[in-house]
Design an enzyme around this catalytic site. Structure first.
Site, mmCIF file in Angstrom:
data_model
loop_
_atom_site.group_PDB
_atom_site.id
_atom_site.type_symbol
_atom_site.label_atom_id
_atom_site.label_comp_id
_atom_site.label_asym_id
_atom_site.label_seq_id
_atom_site.Cartn_x
_atom_site.Cartn_y
_atom_site.Cartn_z
ATOM 1 N N TRP A 1 2.938 -11.594 -10.639
ATOM 2 C CA TRP A 1 1.373 -11.111 -10.671
ATOM 3 C C TRP A 1 0.740 -11.327 -12.113
ATOM 4 C CZ3 TRP A 1 -0.049 -5.524 -8.748
ATOM 5 C CH2 TRP A 1 -1.407 -5.472 -8.653
ATOM 6 N N ASN B 1 2.783 -0.300 -1.002
ATOM 7 C CA ASN B 1 1.583 0.395 -0.658
ATOM 8 C C ASN B 1 1.143 0.221 0.682
ATOM 9 O OD1 ASN B 1 1.404 -2.614 -1.578
ATOM 10 N ND2 ASN B 1 -0.764 -2.371 -0.598
ATOM 11 N N SER C 1 7.280 -9.019 2.636
ATOM 12 C CA SER C 1 6.253 -8.925 1.971
ATOM 13 C C SER C 1 4.884 -9.024 2.753
ATOM 14 C CB SER C 1 6.170 -9.832 0.625
ATOM 15 O OG SER C 1 7.237 -9.726 0.025
ATOM 16 N N GLY C 2 3.791 -8.579 2.489
ATOM 17 C CA GLY C 2 2.735 -9.068 3.296
ATOM 18 C C GLY C 2 1.666 -7.783 3.346
ATOM 19 N N GLU D 1 -0.632 -6.980 1.484
ATOM 20 C CA GLU D 1 -2.254 -7.428 1.284
ATOM 21 C C GLU D 1 -2.785 -8.126 2.169
ATOM 22 O OE1 GLU D 1 -0.816 -5.234 -1.446
ATOM 23 O OE2 GLU D 1 0.404 -6.937 -1.337
ATOM 24 N N ASP E 1 2.419 0.527 -5.715
ATOM 25 C CA ASP E 1 3.555 0.063 -4.652
ATOM 26 C C ASP E 1 4.990 0.498 -5.087
ATOM 27 O OD1 ASP E 1 4.795 -1.869 -2.836
ATOM 28 O OD2 ASP E 1 3.664 -3.284 -3.604
ATOM 29 N N ASP F 1 -2.905 1.232 -5.245
ATOM 30 C CA ASP F 1 -1.921 0.099 -5.126
ATOM 31 C C ASP F 1 -0.690 0.494 -5.812
ATOM 32 O OD1 ASP F 1 -0.513 -2.056 -3.930
ATOM 33 O OD2 ASP F 1 -1.277 -3.153 -5.901
#
Length: 623
Positions: free
Chosen positions: A581, A313, A192-193, A195, A357, A355
């Site tokens: 989220w 994304n 993950s990452g 963002e 994803d 976004d």
């Protein structure tokens, strides 16, 4: 020549017709053959979350009662589900990702526990709450993915650490939230990452000792993405250089993109993970900080030896600074498990502007003697592919409110965007549906081979979206957009629906006040279970969606329903502990509408149903 490059070069020249010699973990295969176990994050390698257990049925479900609970001692979002093998149940927590082994023969006594030592600062680079999505099992080991990027193998009997390995570096914003997936003699881990401008990858480690077997990036040259000469052999147009023609300037205010027909596409091209990033994103070459996170639920087909997963994304959320299709973000990949070489890849949202994803799970199912792969994407379309070739059979909106695209051309595979909903720097695009969290986020769907239907939790949320200029700084958030979220046209924020994967049409649809953020479970007695953010754990009739039973647990559910059998009795369970989220803003006390990338405003009413932060617990029911 580097060893990895040598492996890629050799493997790229092979066809994927015959699996290589790697063998399965026999204890995992044996455990999954017994319906009383839940030895895989989604029950079986096919990702169906379907159980053959049928003791709990429509006739007696009114008698389903709480059998036992286990407080995890940890707050924040609890996603995924436990692993159950024989008399042992293994349960994980949110950060710091503790693990407990409970003896089902002895009143759930703790046989062993494992408490990772992680730097608390890791929590600051976890995008969307302190979640961990579960454990893997195989070769006598329990596999834990820590949030700090460490993969740990624990002895299933004693909890002793057998080996560990560093998968990613949190200092640059990379973390690991996914469940560990044991497939044959390997354990697969994503990252993950996006963002934080991380360039993500899928890693396969040898189950025996933790050594790296292969690694496939989501962006970059074909040698890094592990793309060989036969990639997309059956659908070479998936490897097109560009699928859109710019309208009114494309990547500027007032601009949009016109889909090209299959005949207009230029294909096949190589190194698309570089060539489709046409402008530096304030640092290097765009693709080098291109995102493409991988943190979903991944099925495996032993016959073809393929594993399937989606990439996330592209970074940054401001699309104007990254013209091009931005491959291979937003892509479903099918890879050979032994070599990592991709057999096919299909990009669902080229040049993502919202976004959307693409990490959501793929579910494998059989129909008419053929194997298919189904995927409910965050972009609001559900796709059915021929699993071996990637040929697109169905691509339909899961709900009419989806408006960023009018349809997907089945011949080209290209979505036809509606220019009214394109996003551009310093322009506040309004009324985009779905919101960035999609018509479904991480919460996995289920499939019943009895009914032939997919059962999918839903988000029914729209948004405003304003991209802004944002400079890349390693380890710092790199989003470049401001969002607000609000309920869609049905007046609610969620739902739960059944779909025919061969037509893409909804068979039934139940509205929910909030997003249904918990993973679904289908059983042989035609029951489907799922959880809600306002604390309900529900069972519905698989054929018509009629609500048959519900129980209110202590905190909102973002975990996945699961079932197991023990001493002749069927148990059904779910983790509670609100977060993810949808719930992270509430957990952190954020109240400005744009906080948590828009979740604070959209889900502000959750505070009327949940204490914050959400307390983690395992809830188990039986007749």
């Amino acid at each position: 020549m580097k060893k990895r490059d040598l492996i890629i070069g050799l493997a790229a020249g092979l066809t994927l017709a015959a699996p290589m010699a790697a063998t399965a973990a026999p204890d995992q295969e044996k455990a999954m053959a017994d319906a009383n176990n839940w030895a895989h994050p989604r029950g079986q390698h096919n990702n169906q979350a379907y159980s053959k257990l049928s003791q709990v049925n429509k006739g007696n479900i009114k008698n389903l009662k709480m059998a036992w609970t286990f407080a995890t001692g940890v707050n924040r979002g609890h996603e995924g589900s436990p692993v159950v093998v024989g008399n042992m149940l293994y349960v994980h927590t949110a950060f710091p990702n503790n693990v407990y082994a409970l003896d089902l023969n002895d009143n759930q006594k703790i046989v062993w526990s494992y408490f990772p030592k992680q730097d608390p600062s890791v929590q600051a680079v976890l995008c969307c709450d302190n979640v961990s999505r579960g454990l893997g099992f195989g070769d006598g080991k329990i596999l834990l993915t820590q949030n700090d990027g460490t993969l740990v193998a624990l002895d299933a009997k004693t909890g002793a650490k057998v080996w560990d390995v560093k998968v990613v570096d949190p200092k640059i914003g990379a973390t690991t939230t996914t469940a560990s997936h044991v497939i044959k003699d390997k354990v697969l881990i994503g990252c993950s990452g996006a963002e934080f401008g991380v360039r993500c990858y899928m890693s396969a480690y040898n189950l025996k000792d933790g050594s790296l077997a292969w690694r496939a990036y989501g962006t970059g040259p074909d040698s890094d993405v592990l793309i060989g000469k036969d990639f997309n052999k059956d659908n070479p147009h998936y490897s097109a250089l560009s699928v859109y023609q710019d309208v009114n300037g494309g990547n500027k205010e007032g601009g949009s993109f016109k889909a090209l027909s299959k005949e207009q596409l230029k294909y096949p091209e190589t190194d698309l993970g570089v060539k489709t990033w046409l402008k530096p994103q304030a640092v290097k070459d765009g693709w080098q900080h291109g995102g493409g996170s991988i943190w979903g639920w991944w099925p495996y087909d032993p016959k073809s030896n393929l594993v399937y997963y989606g990439t996330g994304n592209p970074s940054v959320w401001n699309p104007d600074v990254r013209p091009g299709d931005n491959k291979w973000s937003m892509t479903i990949f099918a890879r050979d498990v032994d070599t990592g070489i991709a057999k096919w890849g299909y990009q669902m949202t080229p040049h993502d502007e919202w976004d959307y994803d693409g990490i959501n799970e793929v579910i494998l199912f059989d129909k008419g003697g053929k194997k298919y792969a189904w995927h409910h994407d965050r972009n609001g379309f559900a796709y059915t592919f021929e699993a071996d070739t990637g040929s697109l059979v169905v691509a339909e909106k899961v709900h009419p409110f989806v408006n960023w695209a009018t349809h997907v051309d089945l011949k080209s595979g290209v979505p036809h965007k509606d220019g009214k909903y394109s996003t551009h720097q310093d322009y506040n695009a309004k009324g985009i549906c779905p919101a960035a969290l999609g018509t479904k986020d991480q919460q996995p769907a289920a499939y019943s081979p009895k009914t032939g239907l997919m059962y999918s939790p839903l988000n029914h949320v729209c948004m405003t979206y304003e991209p802004v200029e944002s400079k890349y700084v390693a380890g710092q958030p790199w989003v470049g957009a401001t969002l607000t979220m609000f309920a869609g046209p049905d007046g609610v924020m969620g739902g739960f629906a059944a779909y025919d994967p061969m037509t893409g049409k909804s068979v039934w649809y139940n509205k929910e006040k909030f997003s249904a953020w918990g993973g679904a479970l289908a059983t042989a007695s035609d029951l489907v279970f799922y959880g809600t953010l306002d604390r309900w754990f529900k069972a519905v009739d698989a054929k018509n969606g009629k609500e048959l039973w519900k129980f209110q647990v202590g905190s909102g559910v973002i975990g996945n329903a699961f079932t197991y059998g023990h001493k002749g009795k069927q148990y059904v369970g779910v983790l509670s502990g609100i977060g993810g989220w949808a719930g992270v803003a509430m957990n952190l006390g954020l109240t400005t509408d744009t906080d948590a990338l828009g979740a604070a405003g959209g889900y502000k009413e959750l505070t009327k149903y949940n204490a914050a932060p959400g307390g983690g617990a395992l809830n188990v029911f039986a007749l």
